[in-house]
Each structure stands twice: as C-alpha cells, then as structure tokens.
Scaffold this motif. Structure first.
Motif, short mmCIF file in Angstrom:
data_model
loop_
_atom_site.label_atom_id
_atom_site.label_comp_id
_atom_site.label_asym_id
_atom_site.label_seq_id
_atom_site.Cartn_x
_atom_site.Cartn_y
_atom_site.Cartn_z
N GLN A 16 37.46 38.05 42.32
CA GLN A 16 38.75 37.63 42.87
C GLN A 16 39.85 38.62 42.47
O GLN A 16 40.74 38.92 43.26
N GLY A 17 39.77 39.13 41.25
CA GLY A 17 40.76 40.11 40.79
C GLY A 17 40.69 41.40 41.60
O GLY A 17 41.72 42.01 41.92
N LYS A 18 39.48 41.85 41.92
CA LYS A 18 39.32 43.05 42.74
C LYS A 18 39.91 42.85 44.13
O LYS A 18 40.58 43.73 44.67
N ALA A 20 42.25 40.59 44.92
CA ALA A 20 43.70 40.41 44.76
C ALA A 20 44.41 41.74 44.53
O ALA A 20 45.57 41.91 44.92
N SER A 21 43.72 42.69 43.92
CA SER A 21 44.33 43.99 43.65
C SER A 21 44.50 44.82 44.92
O SER A 21 45.21 45.83 44.92
N GLY A 22 43.83 44.43 45.98
CA GLY A 22 43.89 45.18 47.22
C GLY A 22 42.82 46.25 47.33
O GLY A 22 42.74 46.95 48.33
N MET A 23 42.01 46.39 46.28
CA MET A 23 40.95 47.40 46.32
C MET A 23 39.88 47.04 47.34
O MET A 23 39.22 47.93 47.88
N TYR A 24 39.69 45.77 47.57
CA TYR A 24 38.68 45.28 48.50
C TYR A 24 39.30 44.21 49.39
O TYR A 24 40.21 43.49 48.96
#
Length: 95
Positions: A16-18, A20-24
């Motif tokens: 979820q963090g990945k 949320a970071s916009g990376m994925y």
C-alpha cells in the motif's frame, strides 16, 4: 489467471505504501515488479553457478593463474581503466 494470496499485515502495508507513493499504480504492479526482480535474481544466480562450474573445470585442467599480489594489482588497474573508459561493464561484474 487469477490467484488469491494471503499476505501478512506488514506486507500489505508495504505494498500500500508503494502504491501511495506513486511509484506503482496498483498492488498488482507492485507484485508484478517483485516477481520480475526475483526472476532476474534467479537468472543471475544460475549464471553465477555456471561461471563457478566453468572456473572449476578450467582449474582442474590447469588453466588457472596464480593469485598473487601482482595479479591483484593488475586486475585492479584493469578495473580502474575500465571505469574511466567508454567500454560497457562486463556483465559478469554487474549486479
């Protein structure tokens, strides 16, 4: 193909963090990237095993070179020259 996978809460938060970071763009993209990285690592490991086997066979045939301080200096100098040149790095030394 559809799969249902049970993840630990820590793994879920990580994914979820990945996202949320916009990376994925989605959890599926995170998982797909992780699998591609594992596949690449498996290929590198397999190539490493082959290289070790080839090296052992060369040593068994007496084709090895003595590992001396002078040999290490030569290897180091060659590596330094390669870093400063335009030649691509040998794939055997790439991560």
């Amino acid at each position: 193909m559809r799969m249902n996978v049970k993840l630990s809460p820590e793994m879920e938060r990580f994914i979820q963090g990945k996202v949320a970071s916009g990376m994925y763009g989605s959890a599926t993209e995170v998982i797909g990237d992780a699998i591609r990285r594992m596949q690449a690592e498996d290929e590198r490991l397999q190539a490493w095993h082959v290289a070790v086997r080839v090296g052992e066979e060369e040593l068994d045939r007496g084709e090895g070179l003595p590992y001396t301080p002078a040999a290490l200096d030569e290897i180091t100098e060659e590596a330094i020259r390669g870093m400063h040149g335009n030649a691509p790095a040998c794939r055997d030394v790439l991560p």
